[in-house]
Design a protein around this motif. Structure first.
Motif, PDB file in Angstrom:
ATOM      1  N   LEU A  14     -47.026 -38.156 -25.527  1.00 28.26           N
ATOM      2  CA  LEU A  14     -47.445 -38.286 -26.228  1.00 28.26           C
ATOM      3  C   LEU A  14     -46.144 -39.255 -27.745  1.00 28.26           C
ATOM      4  N   GLY A  15     -45.004 -40.067 -27.135  1.00 26.35           N
ATOM      5  CA  GLY A  15     -44.292 -40.639 -27.590  1.00 26.35           C
ATOM      6  C   GLY A  15     -43.366 -39.546 -28.155  1.00 26.35           C
ATOM      7  N   LEU A  16     -43.183 -38.673 -27.786  1.00 27.91           N
ATOM      8  CA  LEU A  16     -42.104 -37.390 -28.507  1.00 27.91           C
ATOM      9  C   LEU A  16     -40.674 -37.294 -27.452  1.00 27.91           C
ATOM     10  N   ASP A  17     -39.620 -37.299 -27.995  1.00 24.67           N
ATOM     11  CA  ASP A  17     -38.660 -37.028 -27.259  1.00 24.67           C
ATOM     12  C   ASP A  17     -38.101 -35.741 -26.559  1.00 24.67           C
ATOM     13  N   VAL A  18     -37.818 -35.116 -25.274  1.00 27.19           N
ATOM     14  CA  VAL A  18     -37.773 -33.466 -24.454  1.00 27.19           C
ATOM     15  C   VAL A  18     -36.194 -33.424 -24.865  1.00 27.19           C
ATOM     16  N   TYR A  19     -35.783 -32.904 -25.345  1.00 27.37           N
ATOM     17  CA  TYR A  19     -34.206 -32.543 -25.567  1.00 27.37           C
ATOM     18  C   TYR A  19     -34.651 -30.616 -24.112  1.00 27.37           C
ATOM     19  N   ARG A  20     -33.807 -30.956 -22.893  1.00 27.18           N
ATOM     20  CA  ARG A  20     -33.632 -30.184 -22.199  1.00 27.18           C
ATOM     21  C   ARG A  20     -31.835 -28.862 -22.603  1.00 27.18           C
ATOM     22  N   VAL A  21     -32.054 -28.137 -22.614  1.00 27.70           N
ATOM     23  CA  VAL A  21     -30.971 -27.581 -23.169  1.00 27.70           C
ATOM     24  C   VAL A  21     -29.922 -26.770 -22.524  1.00 27.70           C
ATOM     25  N   ASP A  22     -28.829 -27.389 -21.695  1.00 30.60           N
ATOM     26  CA  ASP A  22     -28.234 -27.225 -21.245  1.00 30.60           C
ATOM     27  C   ASP A  22     -26.987 -25.900 -22.020  1.00 30.60           C
ATOM     28  N   LEU A  23     -27.680 -24.758 -20.365  1.00 31.32           N
ATOM     29  CA  LEU A  23     -27.986 -23.391 -20.571  1.00 31.32           C
ATOM     30  C   LEU A  23     -26.417 -23.448 -20.112  1.00 31.32           C
TER      31      LEU A  23
END
Length: 450
Positions: free
Chosen positions: A263-272
């Motif tokens: 979908l052309g969206l950036d995915v940011y994974r949170v660094d817990l």
């Protein structure tokens, strides 16, 4: 684009700001012969200027008040001496003017403008304009949606607008160079962009799971139509929350990455590891940075191994328990109010607090793959340069060893290294069995020879 043109437009804006500052102070202190209001000073004409700053001002159609706020935040970085005028002494009290605001930092000898400095410039002569300044920091303002300006947090007993007026470093870099740098993983932004080289055809998921994933895609594509054109904003909040749960390696992270890619969206994974703190209030502050930054971005925010943050509340038998429960309550409110798209991943749904579960629009169970799905995963894994020996019964392997897709990829890695050490591309049966044994051992499982 010439760098000197970029600097030139900023200098012109700061020259205008300097005139405004002098005019406001002179009028406020009632200097003799000063009658002109600062609004009568002509703003620089940027209509024919091609620079990042000029283009931004034109595109956003900024007012004189908005331009003063932006120029005031830029000035300490470009021409700090312009603000030295605020060091003037109040002769009555033999000290600086409280109403000028500003602070001096040990690492900066100049005057750092605060929200109070901006309030003085705009409302000293027109107190009713104070509300226009306050509006610059409301969530729906372009400065907040684009993360341009903010006011540094102060101690609880200090007025909020006494915090330093802060320009996002990414925007300063853009105004100077024409390039806007990507958000970097750091203590102030504890999240990292994730991507994948795979495509949907590389994924092997149960059809029921794919149907639920399609529902997420539909929301991401059509949410604006549903909320605005269909008028559902009256009944539905703009945010969307999904929970992916299931054993490791079943495709949770890959599915999130593919949603963003497709979908052309950036995915940011949170660094817990950088979020969770043993100190009271620090975890909430770290999370606030994430939510505030992501609130106006078209991102997918991904909390992997979310049990660490969203786990079950306990009975408040100690101060630590009460702190943990307060933290959970804070999280509940933030994800409830977050206007964007959040996906949480957990190995077990039972680990999640029931209050969170009720707030998910979608809960998707990523089960261990069936025999047929494992057969397909084995075929896809060894369909490239690295292949399996013809004497290996792949279906029998799939039938006898319950492995998730992630574990099968680990076996592929081991087998590929074993084969290349022999100068070959074909994996022997014993190498495959050894690779499987290594993966099952991680789960304290024993292997049976097929």
């Amino acid at each position: 684009m010439e760098t000197n043109e970029n600097i030139g437009s900023l200098y012109a804006e700061i020259d205008w700001l300097q005139n405004v500052i002098n005019q406001v102070i002179s009028c406020y202190l009632q200097h003799e012969g000063v009658e002109m209001h600062w609004t009568e000073l002509p703003m620089p004409d940027l209509s024919e200027v091609d620079s990042p700053f000029a283009n931004t001002v034109q595109a956003w159609n900024l007012t004189n008040i908005e331009r003063i706020a932006l120029a005031l935040a830029i000035t300490p970085h470009i021409r700090p001496e312009i603000l030295d005028v605020f060091f003037g002494q109040n002769s009555i009290y033999n000290r600086g003017f409280t109403e000028f605001g500003g602070v001096i930092d040990k690492n900066h000898s100049g005057f750092l403008p605060t929200g109070q400095t901006l309030l003085f410039l705009i409302s000293a002569l027109n107190p009713e304009w104070r509300l226009q300044v306050l509006s610059l920091f409301e969530n729906d303002h372009i400065f907040q949606r684009e993360q341009v300006l903010d006011i540094e947090t102060t101690e609880p007993f200090i007025p909020n607008f006494n915090g330093v007026l802060n320009l996002n470093h990414r925007w300063l870099y853009y105004f100077l160079t024409g390039e806007k740098p990507k958000l970097a993983h750091s203590s102030t932004f504890p999240a990292q962009k994730i991507t994948t080289e795979l495509a949907w055809e590389d994924v092997v998921l149960n059809p029921a799971i794919m149907d639920q994933v399609e529902e997420l895609k539909t929301w991401l594509v059509h949410k604006d139509t549903l909320l605005q054109d269909w008028g559902l904003f009256k009944r539905l909040k703009p945010g969307y929350r999904a929970l992916f749960y299931g054993p490791p390696g079943t495709g949770k992270t890959l599915t999130v990455s593919l949603l963003g890619k497709n979908l052309g969206l950036d995915v940011y994974r949170v660094d817990l590891s950088m979020i969770v703190s043993k100190y009271i209030g620090e975890t909430e502050k770290n999370l606030s940075r994430i939510f505030d930054t992501a609130a106006h971005q078209n991102w997918i925010l991904f909390f992997d191994e979310a049990d660490a943050l969203f786990g079950k509340r306990t009975k408040a038998n100690s101060s630590n328990d009460r702190h943990a429960n307060q933290q959970t309550a804070y999280l509940l409110q933030r994800i409830e109010d977050f206007p964007g798209f959040i996906i949480l991943a957990s190995n077990l749904k039972a680990n999640m607090d029931d209050a969170f579960s009720r707030r998910f629009q979608s809960i998707i169970h990523f089960k261990m793959p069936s025999v047929e799905e494992r057969f397909t995963l084995w075929q896809k894994a060894f369909s490239g340069t690295c292949t399996l020996s013809p004497d290996i019964d792949v279906f029998s392997i799939a039938e006898n060893y319950e492995l998730a897709g992630g574990a099968i990829i680990n076996v592929l890695r081991y087998c590929a290294l074993a084969a290349i050490q022999r100068g070959d591309t074909v994996v022997k049966k014993q190498e495959l069995i050894t690779g499987i044994r290594r993966e099952l051992k991680k789960e304290n499982k024993t292997i049976m020879q097929p």
